[in-house]
Design a protein around this motif. Sequence first.
Motif, PDB file in Angstrom:
ATOM      1  N   ASN A  72       0.953  -0.902  -0.044  1.00 39.24           N
ATOM      2  CA  ASN A  72       0.152  -0.011   0.048  1.00 39.24           C
ATOM      3  C   ASN A  72       1.008   1.110  -0.112  1.00 39.24           C
ATOM      4  O   ASN A  72       0.396   2.283  -0.204  1.00 39.24           O
ATOM      5  N   MET A  73       2.044   1.115   0.452  1.00 43.09           N
ATOM      6  CA  MET A  73       2.967   2.283   0.344  1.00 43.09           C
ATOM      7  C   MET A  73       3.477   2.557  -1.063  1.00 43.09           C
ATOM      8  O   MET A  73       3.376   1.909  -1.976  1.00 43.09           O
ATOM      9  N   ASN A  74       4.012   3.945  -1.092  1.00 42.80           N
ATOM     10  CA  ASN A  74       4.644   4.257  -2.373  1.00 42.80           C
ATOM     11  C   ASN A  74       5.841   4.832  -2.024  1.00 42.80           C
ATOM     12  O   ASN A  74       6.176   6.114  -1.762  1.00 42.80           O
ATOM     13  N   PHE A  83       3.450  12.561   3.337  1.00 38.85           N
ATOM     14  CA  PHE A  83       3.282  11.190   4.276  1.00 38.85           C
ATOM     15  C   PHE A  83       2.359  10.638   3.750  1.00 38.85           C
ATOM     16  O   PHE A  83       2.365   9.237   3.761  1.00 38.85           O
ATOM     17  N   TYR A  84       1.073  11.323   3.597  1.00 39.16           N
ATOM     18  CA  TYR A  84      -0.078  10.327   3.157  1.00 39.16           C
ATOM     19  C   TYR A  84       0.176   9.586   1.885  1.00 39.16           C
ATOM     20  O   TYR A  84      -0.235   8.247   2.035  1.00 39.16           O
ATOM     21  N   ASN A  85       0.594  10.109   0.822  1.00 40.23           N
ATOM     22  CA  ASN A  85       0.845   9.477  -0.305  1.00 40.23           C
ATOM     23  C   ASN A  85       2.127   8.408  -0.261  1.00 40.23           C
ATOM     24  O   ASN A  85       2.346   7.336  -0.836  1.00 40.23           O
ATOM     25  N   PHE A  86       2.957   8.783   0.652  1.00 41.01           N
ATOM     26  CA  PHE A  86       4.037   7.910   0.982  1.00 41.01           C
ATOM     27  C   PHE A  86       3.571   6.438   1.720  1.00 41.01           C
ATOM     28  O   PHE A  86       3.920   5.401   1.172  1.00 41.01           O
ATOM     29  N   SER A  87       2.606   6.655   2.474  1.00 38.27           N
ATOM     30  CA  SER A  87       2.077   5.665   3.340  1.00 38.27           C
ATOM     31  C   SER A  87       0.956   4.721   2.609  1.00 38.27           C
ATOM     32  O   SER A  87       0.655   3.494   2.813  1.00 38.27           O
ATOM     33  N   TRP A  91      -2.309   2.047  -2.514  1.00 31.76           N
ATOM     34  CA  TRP A  91      -3.624   1.819  -2.195  1.00 31.76           C
ATOM     35  C   TRP A  91      -4.495   2.511  -3.001  1.00 31.76           C
ATOM     36  O   TRP A  91      -5.537   2.050  -3.662  1.00 31.76           O
ATOM     37  N   ASP A  92      -4.468   3.833  -3.122  1.00 29.37           N
ATOM     38  CA  ASP A  92      -5.222   4.670  -4.084  1.00 29.37           C
ATOM     39  C   ASP A  92      -5.098   3.972  -5.568  1.00 29.37           C
ATOM     40  O   ASP A  92      -5.882   4.247  -6.579  1.00 29.37           O
ATOM     41  N   ALA A  93      -3.884   3.865  -6.021  1.00 29.17           N
ATOM     42  CA  ALA A  93      -3.549   3.542  -7.086  1.00 29.17           C
ATOM     43  C   ALA A  93      -4.098   1.923  -7.766  1.00 29.17           C
ATOM     44  O   ALA A  93      -4.470   1.855  -8.862  1.00 29.17           O
ATOM     45  N   THR A  94      -4.362   1.102  -6.620  1.00 31.73           N
ATOM     46  CA  THR A  94      -4.850   0.005  -7.086  1.00 31.73           C
ATOM     47  C   THR A  94      -6.229  -0.539  -6.722  1.00 31.73           C
ATOM     48  O   THR A  94      -6.482  -1.820  -6.773  1.00 31.73           O
ATOM     49  N   HIS A  95      -7.067   0.346  -5.780  1.00 39.58           N
ATOM     50  CA  HIS A  95      -8.028   0.217  -5.539  1.00 39.58           C
ATOM     51  C   HIS A  95      -9.147   1.144  -6.183  1.00 39.58           C
ATOM     52  O   HIS A  95      -8.726   2.394  -6.269  1.00 39.58           O
ATOM     53  N   VAL A  96     -10.442   0.670  -6.664  1.00 39.21           N
ATOM     54  CA  VAL A  96     -11.481   1.521  -7.385  1.00 39.21           C
ATOM     55  C   VAL A  96     -12.377   1.529  -6.104  1.00 39.21           C
ATOM     56  O   VAL A  96     -12.696   0.539  -5.675  1.00 39.21           O
ATOM     57  N   LEU A  97     -13.521   2.335  -6.074  1.00 43.23           N
ATOM     58  CA  LEU A  97     -14.415   2.478  -5.269  1.00 43.23           C
ATOM     59  C   LEU A  97     -15.474   1.581  -5.850  1.00 43.23           C
ATOM     60  O   LEU A  97     -15.878   1.775  -6.870  1.00 43.23           O
ATOM     61  N   PRO A  98     -15.903   0.658  -5.018  1.00 41.54           N
ATOM     62  CA  PRO A  98     -17.138  -0.455  -5.440  1.00 41.54           C
ATOM     63  C   PRO A  98     -18.245   0.102  -5.620  1.00 41.54           C
ATOM     64  O   PRO A  98     -18.433   1.091  -4.961  1.00 41.54           O
ATOM     65  N   THR A  99     -18.951  -0.447  -6.539  1.00 45.80           N
ATOM     66  CA  THR A  99     -20.472   0.016  -6.590  1.00 45.80           C
ATOM     67  C   THR A  99     -21.241  -0.159  -5.324  1.00 45.80           C
ATOM     68  O   THR A  99     -21.122  -1.102  -4.630  1.00 45.80           O
TER      69      THR A  99
END
Length: 254
Positions: A72-74, A83-87, A91-99
């Motif tokens: 989940n880290m970058n 720090f948020y994008n580092f940690s 996660w944001d890049a590999t997950h989409v918001l499910p229906t």
Amino acid sequence: MEEENHPLFTDVRDQKRLSCFKTSTVVLVLVVIVLACVTVGLAVALGVSLPSGSKPCLTASCVKLAALVLDNMNPAIDPCQDFYNFSCGNWDATHVLPTGYGRYSTFDELGTQNQIALKRILESSDDSDVEAVRKLKDLYKSCLDTEVIDDRGAEPLLTLINDTGGWALIGMEGSTWSINSTDFRDEQFRGSPAFFQLYVDVDDKNTSQYILQLQQSGLSLPSSSNYLDNRTAPENKAALKSLMATVLTLLNST
């Protein structure tokens, strides 16, 4: 009534506090893990050995948890700058918001995994099950018995409506009903907590024990914003009215 004391807004505040608590917990755990990783990394880089007799945790659980955090880290991001994008960047890049979700986090993912595990347990057969588990499995099977459900039709719902005072819109006067004589535990077990919700959760004053919790019930739709947000409220309320009309039509045809 003052807005801040209105139950709609009280419900939102409770949700915000819970969301804030969960977010803070995740961030705290991530900070601790990241600091631990950084400490170990610096120790290795500087040739500093672990204290005598100390060993890194290499159990399956520790390895899986470490891999989850690293996935989940970058690491390409400077933690001192973002720090948020580092940690959480990967996660944001590999997950989409499910229906059907307004938000999705590691808590939701864990909840899905727990549901899968519970389904596996409920569908298993084990003669050594204690009585409570056997009853739970019987209840689960009854919910899947669509033939019996179809045969009963609207009868369970009509019985519930009658027991709680009837409904003039379907021509049912119902029984004499008083809120003062209602056993809300029974309403909870029926899955229709109209006024209050009862549940078991960790005691805020003593986290080593669980206690019975009591709070106001819901609003049909998930939150007050579904009724008050001018961008989505008209569509939401129209859909809710349509559902109510459909239920009334079906009940009146029985």
